[in-house]
Design a protein around this motif. Sequence first.
Motif, PDB file in Angstrom:
ATOM      1  N   GLY A  85      -0.682   0.608 -12.597  1.00  0.00           N
ATOM      2  CA  GLY A  85      -1.301   1.392 -11.479  1.00  0.00           C
ATOM      3  C   GLY A  85      -2.726   0.947 -11.330  1.00  0.00           C
ATOM      4  O   GLY A  85      -3.689   1.464 -10.950  1.00  0.00           O
ATOM      5  N   ILE A  86      -2.751  -0.460 -11.694  1.00  0.00           N
ATOM      6  CA  ILE A  86      -4.165  -1.019 -11.510  1.00  0.00           C
ATOM      7  C   ILE A  86      -4.237  -2.011 -10.324  1.00  0.00           C
ATOM      8  O   ILE A  86      -5.367  -2.008  -9.581  1.00  0.00           O
ATOM      9  N   VAL A  87      -2.956  -2.388  -9.601  1.00  0.00           N
ATOM     10  CA  VAL A  87      -2.773  -2.956  -8.559  1.00  0.00           C
ATOM     11  C   VAL A  87      -1.978  -2.254  -7.710  1.00  0.00           C
ATOM     12  O   VAL A  87      -1.223  -1.623  -8.110  1.00  0.00           O
ATOM     13  N   LYS A  88      -2.146  -2.381  -6.327  1.00  0.00           N
ATOM     14  CA  LYS A  88      -0.840  -1.978  -5.388  1.00  0.00           C
ATOM     15  C   LYS A  88      -0.668  -2.914  -4.577  1.00  0.00           C
ATOM     16  O   LYS A  88      -1.476  -3.904  -4.318  1.00  0.00           O
ATOM     17  N   CYS A  89       0.464  -2.872  -3.717  1.00  0.00           N
ATOM     18  CA  CYS A  89       0.992  -3.817  -2.818  1.00  0.00           C
ATOM     19  C   CYS A  89       1.315  -3.160  -1.509  1.00  0.00           C
ATOM     20  O   CYS A  89       1.689  -1.863  -1.553  1.00  0.00           O
ATOM     21  N   ARG A  90       1.475  -4.078  -0.536  1.00  0.00           N
ATOM     22  CA  ARG A  90       2.127  -3.656   0.721  1.00  0.00           C
ATOM     23  C   ARG A  90       2.791  -4.775   1.474  1.00  0.00           C
ATOM     24  O   ARG A  90       2.445  -6.053   0.990  1.00  0.00           O
ATOM     25  N   ARG A  91       3.939  -4.550   1.955  1.00  0.00           N
ATOM     26  CA  ARG A  91       4.878  -5.646   2.728  1.00  0.00           C
ATOM     27  C   ARG A  91       4.573  -5.823   3.985  1.00  0.00           C
ATOM     28  O   ARG A  91       4.252  -4.892   4.671  1.00  0.00           O
ATOM     29  N   GLU A  92       4.408  -7.099   4.768  1.00  0.00           N
ATOM     30  CA  GLU A  92       3.990  -7.205   6.048  1.00  0.00           C
ATOM     31  C   GLU A  92       4.976  -8.515   6.139  1.00  0.00           C
ATOM     32  O   GLU A  92       5.029  -9.544   5.917  1.00  0.00           O
ATOM     33  N   GLY A  93       6.303  -8.043   6.805  1.00  0.00           N
ATOM     34  CA  GLY A  93       7.275  -9.166   7.061  1.00  0.00           C
ATOM     35  C   GLY A  93       7.683  -9.669   5.838  1.00  0.00           C
ATOM     36  O   GLY A  93       8.239  -8.868   4.762  1.00  0.00           O
ATOM     37  N   LYS A  94       7.641 -10.695   5.508  1.00  0.00           N
ATOM     38  CA  LYS A  94       8.305 -11.460   4.378  1.00  0.00           C
ATOM     39  C   LYS A  94       7.442 -11.287   3.236  1.00  0.00           C
ATOM     40  O   LYS A  94       7.523 -11.876   2.037  1.00  0.00           O
ATOM     41  N   GLU A  95       6.168 -11.480   3.378  1.00  0.00           N
ATOM     42  CA  GLU A  95       4.984 -11.532   2.627  1.00  0.00           C
ATOM     43  C   GLU A  95       4.546 -10.045   2.015  1.00  0.00           C
ATOM     44  O   GLU A  95       4.783  -9.022   2.599  1.00  0.00           O
ATOM     45  N   VAL A  96       4.159 -10.140   0.697  1.00  0.00           N
ATOM     46  CA  VAL A  96       3.587  -9.076   0.114  1.00  0.00           C
ATOM     47  C   VAL A  96       2.322  -9.264  -0.379  1.00  0.00           C
ATOM     48  O   VAL A  96       1.900 -10.315  -0.871  1.00  0.00           O
ATOM     49  N   THR A  99      -3.656  -5.465  -3.366  1.00  0.00           N
ATOM     50  CA  THR A  99      -5.263  -5.206  -3.823  1.00  0.00           C
ATOM     51  C   THR A  99      -5.324  -4.317  -4.993  1.00  0.00           C
ATOM     52  O   THR A  99      -4.441  -3.955  -5.668  1.00  0.00           O
ATOM     53  N   LEU A 100      -6.637  -4.092  -5.416  1.00  0.00           N
ATOM     54  CA  LEU A 100      -6.850  -3.297  -6.530  1.00  0.00           C
ATOM     55  C   LEU A 100      -6.337  -1.913  -6.036  1.00  0.00           C
ATOM     56  O   LEU A 100      -6.594  -1.508  -4.834  1.00  0.00           O
ATOM     57  N   ASP A 101      -5.946  -1.130  -6.794  1.00  0.00           N
ATOM     58  CA  ASP A 101      -5.310   0.289  -6.634  1.00  0.00           C
ATOM     59  C   ASP A 101      -6.344   1.225  -5.817  1.00  0.00           C
ATOM     60  O   ASP A 101      -5.785   1.704  -4.771  1.00  0.00           O
ATOM     61  N   ASP A 102      -7.611   1.358  -6.347  1.00  0.00           N
ATOM     62  CA  ASP A 102      -8.366   2.167  -5.716  1.00  0.00           C
ATOM     63  C   ASP A 102      -9.779   1.898  -6.161  1.00  0.00           C
ATOM     64  O   ASP A 102     -10.122   0.731  -6.756  1.00  0.00           O
ATOM     65  N   ASP A 103     -10.958   2.462  -5.829  1.00  0.00           N
ATOM     66  CA  ASP A 103     -12.276   2.305  -5.879  1.00  0.00           C
ATOM     67  C   ASP A 103     -12.608   2.242  -7.530  1.00  0.00           C
ATOM     68  O   ASP A 103     -13.461   1.806  -7.781  1.00  0.00           O
ATOM     69  N   HIS A 104     -11.967   3.457  -8.167  1.00  0.00           N
ATOM     70  CA  HIS A 104     -12.168   3.475  -9.739  1.00  0.00           C
ATOM     71  C   HIS A 104     -11.826   2.034 -10.460  1.00  0.00           C
ATOM     72  O   HIS A 104     -12.815   1.816 -11.105  1.00  0.00           O
ATOM     73  N   VAL A 105     -10.866   1.474 -10.141  1.00  0.00           N
ATOM     74  CA  VAL A 105     -10.736   0.172 -10.619  1.00  0.00           C
ATOM     75  C   VAL A 105     -11.625  -0.829 -10.331  1.00  0.00           C
ATOM     76  O   VAL A 105     -11.953  -1.622 -11.154  1.00  0.00           O
ATOM     77  N   LYS A 106     -12.079  -0.793  -9.039  1.00  0.00           N
ATOM     78  CA  LYS A 106     -13.092  -1.723  -8.437  1.00  0.00           C
ATOM     79  C   LYS A 106     -14.197  -1.517  -9.253  1.00  0.00           C
ATOM     80  O   LYS A 106     -14.861  -2.541  -9.585  1.00  0.00           O
ATOM     81  N   VAL A 111     -18.404  -3.014 -12.731  1.00  0.00           N
ATOM     82  CA  VAL A 111     -19.394  -2.780 -14.059  1.00  0.00           C
ATOM     83  C   VAL A 111     -19.230  -3.507 -15.269  1.00  0.00           C
ATOM     84  O   VAL A 111     -20.321  -3.812 -15.743  1.00  0.00           O
ATOM     85  N   GLY A 112     -17.962  -3.913 -15.489  1.00  0.00           N
ATOM     86  CA  GLY A 112     -17.777  -4.608 -16.541  1.00  0.00           C
ATOM     87  C   GLY A 112     -18.611  -5.967 -16.456  1.00  0.00           C
ATOM     88  O   GLY A 112     -19.221  -6.545 -17.529  1.00  0.00           O
TER      89      GLY A 112
END
Length: 125
Positions: A85-96, A99-106, A111-112
């Motif tokens: 649950g740290i990154v998420k993905c989206r498909r656009e045609g053949k490409e995936v 991105t970072l999952d949400d602002d908390h991960v960011k 901050v680190g």
Amino acid sequence: MSINEFICDCNIIHQEVVNKTLQKMPKPELFNKLAEFFKIIGDPTRTKILFALDQNEMCVCDIANVLNMSKSSISHQLATLRKSGIVKCRREGKEVYYTLDDDHVKQVFEVGIEHIEHKEEKEGK
């Protein structure tokens, strides 16, 4: 500084402080999940991937190019990050695209980095 300077020699229990802390103490499962989160992002390759994704949404080919690694090794690391649950993905045609999952991960990631940079600046590195 000797190690003994950090050892408490008192035998007094500050019960009010102990009780306040115990009242706010989360369930053990939360600590297990938090430790697992930091373990997942603690890998240097995954940290580099997170840095790249903190800059831009990217596909596997782009990340592999940035990190000078194979697409298969990047895909393997992205699968681990996605399952956690740290990154998420989206498909656009053949490409995936990833991105970072949400602002908390960011925020945790940024901050680190700020903490490390500030500490190095203080130490004159």
